[in-house]
Write an enzyme that holds these catalytic residues in place. Structure first.
Site, PDB file in Angstrom:
ATOM      1  N   LYS A 155       0.660  -1.100   0.003  1.00 15.42           N
ATOM      2  CA  LYS A 155       0.073  -0.123   0.044  1.00 15.42           C
ATOM      3  C   LYS A 155       0.791   1.137  -0.024  1.00 15.42           C
ATOM      4  O   LYS A 155       1.838   1.366   0.696  1.00 15.42           O
ATOM      5  CB  LYS A 155      -0.790   0.111   1.276  1.00 15.42           C
ATOM      6  CG  LYS A 155      -1.817   1.185   1.307  1.00 15.42           C
ATOM      7  CD  LYS A 155      -2.850   0.845   2.548  1.00 15.42           C
ATOM      8  CE  LYS A 155      -3.921   1.976   2.511  1.00 15.42           C
ATOM      9  NZ  LYS A 155      -4.974   1.778   3.715  1.00 15.42           N
ATOM     10  N   SER A 177      -9.703   1.706   3.135  1.00 16.35           N
ATOM     11  CA  SER A 177      -8.664   2.553   2.293  1.00 16.35           C
ATOM     12  C   SER A 177      -7.897   1.741   1.274  1.00 16.35           C
ATOM     13  O   SER A 177      -7.166   2.286   0.509  1.00 16.35           O
ATOM     14  CB  SER A 177      -8.053   3.637   2.835  1.00 16.35           C
ATOM     15  OG  SER A 177      -7.253   3.086   3.887  1.00 16.35           O
ATOM     16  N   SER A 198      -9.944  -0.476   7.349  1.00 19.31           N
ATOM     17  CA  SER A 198      -9.282  -0.322   6.065  1.00 19.31           C
ATOM     18  C   SER A 198      -8.679  -1.459   5.364  1.00 19.31           C
ATOM     19  O   SER A 198      -8.294  -1.533   4.229  1.00 19.31           O
ATOM     20  CB  SER A 198      -8.503   1.062   5.975  1.00 19.31           C
ATOM     21  OG  SER A 198      -9.385   2.204   6.173  1.00 19.31           O
TER      22      SER A 198
END
Length: 370
Positions: free
Chosen positions: A76, A151, A175
């Site tokens: 990420k 997210s 998330s």
């Protein structure tokens, strides 16, 4: 392709496939589908192939390799990898190159992990659909008309679409877990303090946690084995002995107690959701587990508390992005004008909303009233 880490590790050790072949195969598949999915913000193919070649050399020499060695993953884009951009999907950090590795990256490099690139996310991890990325949304690989969650939506979509075998995400208020569910994969938010946050771009320091997104629970345990551990650079890191989390993966549930909070079954639960949970509980009970009704009386206040803690910490953490030291900088007639223009132009709408809410929560007048 639906290979798991543990299946591919066996194939590498038995020389049924090479790390370079595997990496090239995943890259080719990623390039074929990425136009529809938009899971990645940047790629690191050259470094990936160099690591894969080193793993193949180790195997050829008869050396033992780690469970993650030579198996392509993705990170990420809020975790620092030295020499690579780390944007947090924000215009504010669009061109910022990290000068150091996050602790999880240091640990993974010792395992000879392969990163195919950095994945898309909601800006500074503030969102639940990946639509808040400054560089465009990711899409759900099962149906590209739908969102992959957020997210960590890019990380989840990459694994679900086999654009990576595994990935890392970060979880502040769901998330990792929410996009994992949207994409039909496994996501784990580890116990706070189990995995170092050093090198993770902060959203809410009291809640942020790095964890794995994988195709099955065995793979989740393998990745957690690699990234967990005490870190002196993170003051909230837990001193702990090295564990093998795969040992917890047993089929026998006899004697286990499963707590079922009554507050989770109140107004608003969909009948099909309740039916699925009841079916699962009946299965575990049949297998020998004890189902226990429990109560979490303050659970209904959870979201309210989250929306005090998270924006308050976010407004403090994001104060550093002012155009002075690093990141995006807008021209202004003086330093105050430069601050205002930099933050107005550099942050997206959702980030601005949370900064404003956080500043309100932290203001003296609000504190006194509270």
């Amino acid at each position: 392709m639906g290979y798991t880490i543990h299946e591919l590790h066996e194939q590498l050790v038995k020389k049924e496939i090479s790390a370079v072949e595997l990496t090239k195969k995943i890259m080719a598949h990623r390039d074929a589908v990425e136009g529809d999915i938009h899971a990645y913000l940047s790629t690191s193919d050259k470094a990936a192939l160099e690591t894969a070649a080193r793993v193949d050399e180790k195997i050829a020499r008869g050396e033992e390799i780690s469970d993650l060695a030579g198996i392509p993953g993705a990170i990420k884009d809020n975790m620092c990898i030295k020499g690579e951009t780390c944007t947090a999907a924000s215009k504010m950090l669009e061109h910022w190159v990290s000068p150091y590795d996050a602790t999880v990256i240091e640990k993974l490099k010792k395992e000879d992990f392969i990163s195919l690139g950095k994945t898309n996310m909601d800006e500074f991890a503030m969102g639940s659909s990946t639509e808040r990325s400054a560089f465009g949304p990711s899409r759900n690989p099962w149906n590209t008309d739908y969102v992959p969650g957020g997210s960590s939506g890019g990380s989840a979509a990459a694994v679900a679409a086999t654009e990576a075998v595994w990935s890392l995400g970060s979880d502040t208020g769901g998330s990792i877990r929410q996009p994992a569910s949207f994409n039909g994969i496994v996501g784990l938010k580890p116990t706070y303090g189990l995995v170092s946050r050093y090198g993770l771009l902060a959203f809410a320091s009291s809640l942020d946690q790095i964890g794995p997104l994988t195709k099955d629970v065995t793979d989740a345990a393998i990745v957690l084995n690699a990234i967990a551990g005490h870190d002196e650079r993170d003051s909230t890191s837990i001193p702990q002995e090295k564990k093998d989390y795969r040992k917890a993966l047993v089929r026998d549930v006899k004697g286990m107690r499963i707590g079922v909070p009554k507050e989770f079954f109140g107004k608003g639960i969909k009948p099909e959701t309740k039916e699925a949970i009841d079916k699962a509980l009946a299965f575990y009970e049949k297998e020998g587990a004890e189902i226990v009704d429990v109560s979490i009386p303050h659970i209904n206040s959870g979201v309210s508390v989250y929306y005090i803690i998270a924006p308050a910490e976010a407004s403090s953490n994001l104060a550093r992005y002012d155009g002075v030291s690093y990141g995006f900088r807008a021209e202004g007639k003086d330093i105050i004008d430069m601050y205002i223009k930099t933050r107005s132009q550099g942050f997206g709408e959702e980030v601005k909303r949370r900064i404003m809410l956080g500043n309100y929560v932290l203001s003296a007048g609000y504190y006194d009233a509270y």
